[in-house]
Motif scaffolding. Sequence first.
Motif, PDB file in Angstrom:
ATOM      1  N   ASN A 233       0.865  -1.180   0.000  1.00 33.83           N
ATOM      2  CA  ASN A 233       0.000   0.000   0.000  1.00 33.83           C
ATOM      3  C   ASN A 233       0.898   1.224   0.000  1.00 33.83           C
ATOM      4  N   ALA A 234       0.801   2.017  -1.052  1.00 26.58           N
ATOM      5  CA  ALA A 234       1.622   3.228  -1.169  1.00 26.58           C
ATOM      6  C   ALA A 234       0.752   4.434  -0.849  1.00 26.58           C
ATOM      7  N   ARG A 235       1.246   5.267   0.025  1.00 30.45           N
ATOM      8  CA  ARG A 235       0.509   6.485   0.367  1.00 30.45           C
ATOM      9  C   ARG A 235       1.484   7.619   0.607  1.00 30.45           C
ATOM     10  N   GLY A 236       1.072   8.813   0.235  1.00 32.98           N
ATOM     11  CA  GLY A 236       1.950   9.966   0.393  1.00 32.98           C
ATOM     12  C   GLY A 236       1.157  11.260   0.394  1.00 32.98           C
ATOM     13  N   ALA A 237       1.863  12.358   0.596  1.00 36.22           N
ATOM     14  CA  ALA A 237       1.218  13.668   0.651  1.00 36.22           C
ATOM     15  C   ALA A 237       2.229  14.734   0.250  1.00 36.22           C
ATOM     16  N   PRO A 238       1.725  15.862  -0.264  1.00 33.57           N
ATOM     17  CA  PRO A 238       2.636  16.955  -0.643  1.00 33.57           C
ATOM     18  C   PRO A 238       3.071  17.755   0.580  1.00 33.57           C
ATOM     19  N   VAL A 239       4.322  18.200   0.565  1.00 33.40           N
ATOM     20  CA  VAL A 239       4.817  19.147   1.565  1.00 33.40           C
ATOM     21  C   VAL A 239       4.791  20.513   0.907  1.00 33.40           C
ATOM     22  N   LEU A 240       4.053  21.445   1.501  1.00 36.23           N
ATOM     23  CA  LEU A 240       3.801  22.730   0.856  1.00 36.23           C
ATOM     24  C   LEU A 240       4.693  23.846   1.390  1.00 36.23           C
ATOM     25  N   ASN A 241       5.015  24.781   0.499  1.00 33.14           N
ATOM     26  CA  ASN A 241       5.660  26.021   0.902  1.00 33.14           C
ATOM     27  C   ASN A 241       4.597  26.959   1.472  1.00 33.14           C
ATOM     28  N   ARG A 242       5.019  28.084   2.023  1.00 28.94           N
ATOM     29  CA  ARG A 242       4.061  29.006   2.637  1.00 28.94           C
ATOM     30  C   ARG A 242       3.099  29.600   1.616  1.00 28.94           C
ATOM     31  N   ASP A 243       3.542  29.681   0.348  1.00 30.36           N
ATOM     32  CA  ASP A 243       2.661  30.232  -0.675  1.00 30.36           C
ATOM     33  C   ASP A 243       1.727  29.190  -1.271  1.00 30.36           C
ATOM     34  N   GLY A 244       1.739  27.976  -0.739  1.00 27.89           N
ATOM     35  CA  GLY A 244       0.850  26.928  -1.212  1.00 27.89           C
ATOM     36  C   GLY A 244       1.418  26.065  -2.310  1.00 27.89           C
ATOM     37  N   SER A 245       2.596  26.424  -2.826  1.00 22.05           N
ATOM     38  CA  SER A 245       3.221  25.603  -3.859  1.00 22.05           C
ATOM     39  C   SER A 245       3.842  24.359  -3.223  1.00 22.05           C
TER      40      SER A 245
END
Length: 358
Positions: A233-245
Amino acid sequence: MQPPATPHPAVAPHAFSSRNFLKLIEDTGKVGFWSSDLRSERLTASPGLYRILGIDPATEMTFGFGLDMIHPDDQAAHRDQIAVLRSGQAISREFRIVRPDRTQRWILHHAEAILGPDGVPCQGMGVVFDVTAQHDAMRALLQRHDRLTALIAATASVFWVNKANGEPSEMPQWMALTGQSHAEMQGLGWLDAVHPEDRPRTLAAWTTAIEHTAPYNTDYRVLCADGIYRWFNARGAPVLNRDGSVREWVGVCLNVPGRTRYGAPPPETPAAVPSAAPAADALVTPAQIRAARGMAGLSKEDLAKLAEVSISTVNRLEDSGSAVRPRPDTVLAVRRALEKAGIVFTFEPGVKPGIREA
């Protein structure tokens, strides 16, 4: 008639002495200064240094007094500082001190010697920084890192980091799991280690996550370095900069025992082969595999596909000198594939293992 006004003298650019600047710096509470005749034991300390050391400004400062404040565990490495200065060498040391109230501080000490007309070090001056906050922050950061590492080791087979555009970045555990090189997994190369039937769904899930900056969660079979497909099972998430990028993507691959939520069972693993296995379950030799593949007219690629193992696994099975031996269930999987291709493996007492056509 009024007398001409006396002009005010212009303020010299150097009207503010270096003492004003030093006081401004010292008022931060994180820096102090000292100077001394290196031929004596006494030294002149600034208020900031007294504050860092936690002692009364009325206390007479000597080199011996300062050296005695060094933490016992740091004494051996750092008690030579004044001797080094008196030899004419500059010093830059970071160590702990124990203040009179028994609290500990980390300090960074820079000092240098000034030579007299005779070329002998006669004066010394130094600056001391309180770097306790930096050490506390680093210790807390390392502690969080150690906790995360322990958690990953206990729960995940693979921890991965991808670039903002989704391309692989740091995936050493994936490389160990699959046997892929860093170059092989670049771009969408990592999909080559995913079972062909699972690739379209896996790629669609990953593409959707990238396009929508959304969490990623899917199951797929991975061709492991030992030549066996296993469910993850592969799961992940984005790590965001303060500007949302997106700065990067992080995630894990978790081993999934039993059936997956897609209803497909993992490949069956043959029962362990006893040491005194009957001929029907005996492990074949590298020579038998080479001969059997030749008799069946199969390439290494053909055999790997039929047995659902990697080509590198076939190479290891046919190499009698290989230091890495595949697992017994992998060897049996290759044997079964060759038997389906019309090969019979023979194990007769007193005779070398052989093969024949069915």
